[in-house]
Design a protein around this motif. Structure first.
Motif, PDB file in Angstrom:
ATOM      1  N   ASP A   6       0.651  -1.312  -0.018  1.00 22.56           N
ATOM      2  CA  ASP A   6      -0.183   0.075   0.099  1.00 22.56           C
ATOM      3  C   ASP A   6       0.674   1.331  -0.083  1.00 22.56           C
ATOM      4  O   ASP A   6       0.285   2.614  -0.006  1.00 22.56           O
ATOM      5  CB  ASP A   6      -0.989   0.043   1.254  1.00 22.56           C
ATOM      6  N   GLU A  47      -8.673  -3.569  -0.279  1.00 23.14           N
ATOM      7  CA  GLU A  47      -7.993  -4.041  -1.502  1.00 23.14           C
ATOM      8  C   GLU A  47      -6.733  -3.766  -1.822  1.00 23.14           C
ATOM      9  O   GLU A  47      -6.262  -2.620  -0.938  1.00 23.14           O
ATOM     10  CB  GLU A  47      -8.996  -3.571  -2.781  1.00 23.14           C
ATOM     11  N   ILE A  50      -5.123  -0.017  -1.057  1.00 25.85           N
ATOM     12  CA  ILE A  50      -6.198   1.000  -0.499  1.00 25.85           C
ATOM     13  C   ILE A  50      -5.685   1.720   0.829  1.00 25.85           C
ATOM     14  O   ILE A  50      -6.238   2.794   1.324  1.00 25.85           O
ATOM     15  CB  ILE A  50      -7.311   0.098  -0.108  1.00 25.85           C
ATOM     16  N   PRO A 206     -12.536   2.942  -0.608  1.00 22.19           N
ATOM     17  CA  PRO A 206     -12.068   3.706  -1.568  1.00 22.19           C
ATOM     18  C   PRO A 206     -12.386   5.044  -1.059  1.00 22.19           C
ATOM     19  O   PRO A 206     -13.633   5.501  -0.376  1.00 22.19           O
ATOM     20  CB  PRO A 206     -12.920   3.330  -2.800  1.00 22.19           C
ATOM     21  N   ASN A 241      -8.500   4.727  -5.100  1.00 23.67           N
ATOM     22  CA  ASN A 241      -7.377   3.895  -4.559  1.00 23.67           C
ATOM     23  C   ASN A 241      -5.966   4.708  -4.197  1.00 23.67           C
ATOM     24  O   ASN A 241      -5.746   5.379  -5.285  1.00 23.67           O
ATOM     25  CB  ASN A 241      -7.104   2.715  -5.640  1.00 23.67           C
TER      26      ASN A 241
END
Length: 861
Positions: A6, A47, A50, A206, A241
């Motif tokens: 991430d 996800e 994210i 999101p 995202n």
């Protein structure tokens, strides 16, 4: 601090935490609780990209600023995660502050997972470290990308999450939501963590349009129209995202389409911007400054792993280390790699960077590189079998099954049983595929691997194990392997008992023990070698046979064989002495308890626990404490509170030490005590959890002696009869010798009580006669007082108070010698009720006062 999926390092921007105020607030509240001495487990999912890692690392920075000790460990894709992989990573690259204790040797040693002598030792070391470390300062543990974690690592997480609740420890776990398929171990664990450890779940969503607008306006001073254009651009392509947004902004700045102008910023024509459609394309831009040769070498590094030793990289690519260091410098500048502090290896900044590189290699070249990497690693004495096996498997190399088997053996020796089963199964499948070629057939080796699969899954799926063992037995016969045949017969007998087929299992168990003793010395040595590190320490199997004889109530035979076996075990010149023979103590303990010999029973329980402590088998220690609670404490010592407290304390300690091999919830083994204490809701919760875990039929069926009476006590006669029917499908005609005897003996009386509740005296009489038949068959002392009380209730319902009083008097006598407080309580109560009915009030007062005193002493509301 390492990085994950991430937050790709190299950006000049702070982590994208806009729109995460609620999530940050929850984490800061947990940090405050940690500083106040309260432990927490937080699960952060979402996800890819994210912002899970950015969020967790932000809290880690705040924690470090408050003086907390922060440790970070991760899992990685394209690699077979070894047992305890993220925990090893947790201590691999960190220098603890001077005031902290030394890290657990099993996790911080140079040998990695090879230093783990047993799961019990590992768990004890980690618990000791956590307790001692928190005396110096609070701790934050970040375990990243656990969707890739092995089952053993998750067992350790489950264990640690239960011990931190009153310690200043905060555990942060991140995982990818899209990876949480049903076959992922973490998918099955999360509900347990929420229930047992009160884990807090944070599911990241999101970023909204407003969040992205706030981000843009906070970072860039742009005219309103340009801010709107930029927000639309970002949301159209990144769809909220954060990682994609970060990379898009980086790209715009790099192309000077978003550029500083005095005190503000200008935004160019975004239609000219080349926007990557996929994260892979965004990552590939970083290779612009890398030469073609450099990209080739980096691709080879991606084959090797997430962390790449220079010497292995050099061997696989036939390139000098200096040339590789030149490539590394360029890659580090491009935010693709980091070099470790010791300068001996490089590490990809992000797993997705490695994935993109990996996919650029032609499959044929990739297989060759994997084979080279496997061969180089295999030359080292301390090679990680999981890593070597993964390389050979990806190379399609015939050496993969051997290394998978070694990985399975290592996992099993550390009692990471589910991991072991996976490795054995993968190895067996590869051998089965190879056996298409007659020249490569190795049926005995595949048979041993299948034995390993059934062995490692014996607690969770014994029925499947029987099917697997049918194939293993066939392979043993075709290969003429006497050791494998004996081992398969022995395990098959045990699994048949686990699924309730005791009538067939016990003769097979005796035959298997005889077959093992009859093996030629070379075969016996090979059997010991194949199973010696497996944790399946059953010797020739006679000890287990004795324990099962006692389990089903064949008291005379179990006592005779068990005492002879224990005598041989303790003889200095014993011909057969196996660690597995100590199971005879378990059988003797139950037999002595059944025969009214509580002192001998306690000695046998103590001996059994001591023997298992010596070999680090805490699962058996835990089981022994639970059986002592049911067969010794409850019948004979129920009015001694200090004994109950000791049992609860020791049972819980053993459960924590054996956590990875125990499939049922806390206090499962103490359900009989919970029933007496009136903790009925907890019993119901335990029952639901056990059903979810799929515990073996025979293991769970014994608790009918708790669940049946509980259903009756709660007025659910239909459920009580259903439980009785599951235990006694032939009704009162069911013959003894198949079931866990002392457990289900009380179920016979439950059936009689239910029939009396309905006024059905003939049916009640049938069940009472069945109880008498079972008692006489086994010669048990336990159950005699309860049986007499059952007849007293029957005669009272029939209106024959004289015979009811005689039966209750017999019950009193049998509960007095040997003394059985709960049975004595029930006898006093029945005699008191009968005396009241007969108008003998002085007798009634004496009996009911004694019953009340015993109820208070036994804490039995």
């Amino acid at each position: 601090m390492s990085h994950s999926d991430d937050s790709i390092p190299g950006t000049t921007f702070a982590p994208l935490l806009g729109g995460r105020d609620r999530d940050i607030g929850m984490l800061r509240a947990r940090l405050a609780a940690t500083l106040a001495g309260e432990g927490s487990l937080v699960l952060i999912g979402g996800e890819t990209g994210i912002g899970k890692t950015a969020l967790a690392e932000e809290l880690c920075r705040e924690a470090a600023a408050h003086g907390l000790c922060v440790l970070v460990g991760r899992c990685y894709d394209l690699t077979e995660t070894p047992p305890y992989g993220p925990w090893l990573d947790l201590f691999a690259r960190v220098a603890l502050p001077a005031d902290m204790p030394c890290p657990p040797l099993a996790l911080a040693g140079r040998d990695g997972v090879g230093a783990i002598a047993s799961q019990a030792s590992l768990f004890d070391q980690l618990r000791t470290f956590v307790v001692e470390a928190t005396r110096q300062r609070p701790i934050v543990l970040l375990l990243g990308d656990l969707h890739w974690a092995d089952p053993a690592s998750l067992d350790l997480l489950r264990f640690v999450s239960r011990i931190i609740q009153e310690l200043p420890v905060l555990i942060l776990v991140t995982y990818r939501a899209e990876e949480m398929t049903h076959d992922r171990p973490l998918h099955r664990l999360i509900p347990l963590l929420v229930r047992e450890a009160k884990a807090i779940r944070i599911e990241l969503r999101p970023l909204s349009d407003d969040d992205v607008r706030a981000l843009v306006e906070g970072r860039y001073t742009l005219p309103p129209s340009d801010s709107t254009r930029l927000v639309v651009y970002l949301q159209t392509r990144a769809q909220g995202n954060p990682l994609f947004i970060e990379e898009l902004l980086r790209n715009l700045e790099g192309k000077e389409m978003l550029a500083r102008a005095g005190d503000g910023w200008t935004l160019g024509d975004l239609s000219e911007a080349r926007v990557p459609a996929l994260l892979r394309q965004m990552i590939e831009r970083r290779f612009a400054a890398i030469s073609n040769e450099g990209r080739r070498l980096l691709a080879a590094a991606a084959v090797i792993g997430q962390e790449v030793p220079y010497d292995l990289w050099a061997a696989v690519t036939a390139t000098g280390i200096e040339a590789l260091q030149d490539v590394s410098e360029s890659a580090i500048e491009a935010a693709l790699l980091d070099e470790t502090a010791d300068g001996l290896r490089v590490r990809f900044r992000h797993p997705l960077i490695r994935a993109v590189l990996y996919e650029t290699i032609l499959p044929s070249r990739r297989r060759r590189m994997h084979r080279q990497a496997g061969e180089e690693l295999a030359l080292h004495a301390g090679a990680d079998p999981d890593v070597v096996a993964d390389h050979f498997r990806r190379a399609g190399d015939s050496r993969a099954p051997h290394w998978l088997a070694r990985a399975g053996e290592r996992a099993e020796s550390a009692l990471a049983l589910l991991t072991a089963a996976d490795r054995y199964e993968a190895a067996a499948a590869l051998l089965a595929a190879e056996e298409i070629n007659p020249e490569s057939r190795n049926p005995a080796e595949r048979g041993w691997l299948l034995h390993g699969v059934a062995r490692a899954r014996r607690y969770i799926n014994p029925r499947q194990g029987l099917t697997i063992l049918d194939e293993a037995a066939h392979l043993a016969t075709s290969a003429g392997d006497a050791a494998l045949s004996a081992a398969t017969l022995r395990l098959r007998a045990l699994l048949r008992c686990y699924v309730g087929e005791v009538h067939e299992g016990l003769p097979e168990m005796e035959a298997a023990a005889t077959a093992v003793r009859a093996l030629a010395p070379a075969d016996r040595e090979r059997l010991t070698e194949r199973l010696g590190g497996s944790g399946f320490r059953d010797g020739d199997g006679y000890g287990t046979y004795v324990s099962w004889l006692g389990f089903v109530g064949r008291n005379a035979e179990a006592r005779s064989r068990g005492e002879r076996l224990v005598s041989d075990l303790n003889a200095p010149d014993a011909v057969h002495r196996d660690t597995g023979d100590v199971h005879a103590y378990a059988g003797l303990a139950q037999v002595y308890a059944s025969l009214g010999l509580p002192d001998q029973a306690r000695e046998a329980f103590d001996a059994y626990r001591a023997a298992n402590l010596a070999i680090g088998d805490f699962a058996q220690v835990h089981s022994a404490w639970g059986h002592e609670a049911m067969f010794l404490y409850l019948p004979y010592l129920a009015d001694r509170r200090e004994e109950r407290e000791r049992l609860e304390r020791e049972t819980e300690q053993a459960r924590m030490m054996a956590h990875g091999t125990i499939l049922y919830p806390p206090r499962y083994m103490l359900q009989s005590l919970l029933f007496v204490e009136g903790a009925w809701d907890e019993i119901e919760a335990i029952t639901r959890a056990v059903r979810e875990a799929g515990v073996a039929t025979m293991i769970h069926r014994g608790w009918a002696c708790v669940l049946g009476p509980l259903a009756r006590a709660r007025g659910n006669a239909e459920r009580a009869w259903s439980i009785i029917g599951s235990v006694f499908p032939a009704g009162p005609a069911t013959e003894p010798g198949e079931l866990n005897f002392l457990d289900v003996l009380l179920v016979l009386l439950l059936a009689a009580d239910l029939a009396l509740d309905m006024g059905d005296l003939p049916t009640a009489r049938q069940w009472l006669e069945a109880h008498d038949r079972w008692v006489a068959w086994s010669g048990t002392v336990l159950g005699q007082a309860e049986g007499a009380l059952g007849w007293s209730a029957y005669y009272r319902a029939a209106g024959d108070n004289a015979r009811a009083n005689d039966a209750a008097t017999r019950a009193h006598a049998r509960a007095t010698t040997p003394r059985q407080p709960l049975a004595l309580l029930a006898a006093h109560r029945q005699l008191g009720d009968l005396a009241t009915q007969a108008g003998r009030y002085a007798d009634a007062d004496a009996h009911l006062t004694s019953a009340q005193s015993l109820a208070e002493a036994c804490a039995a509301p």
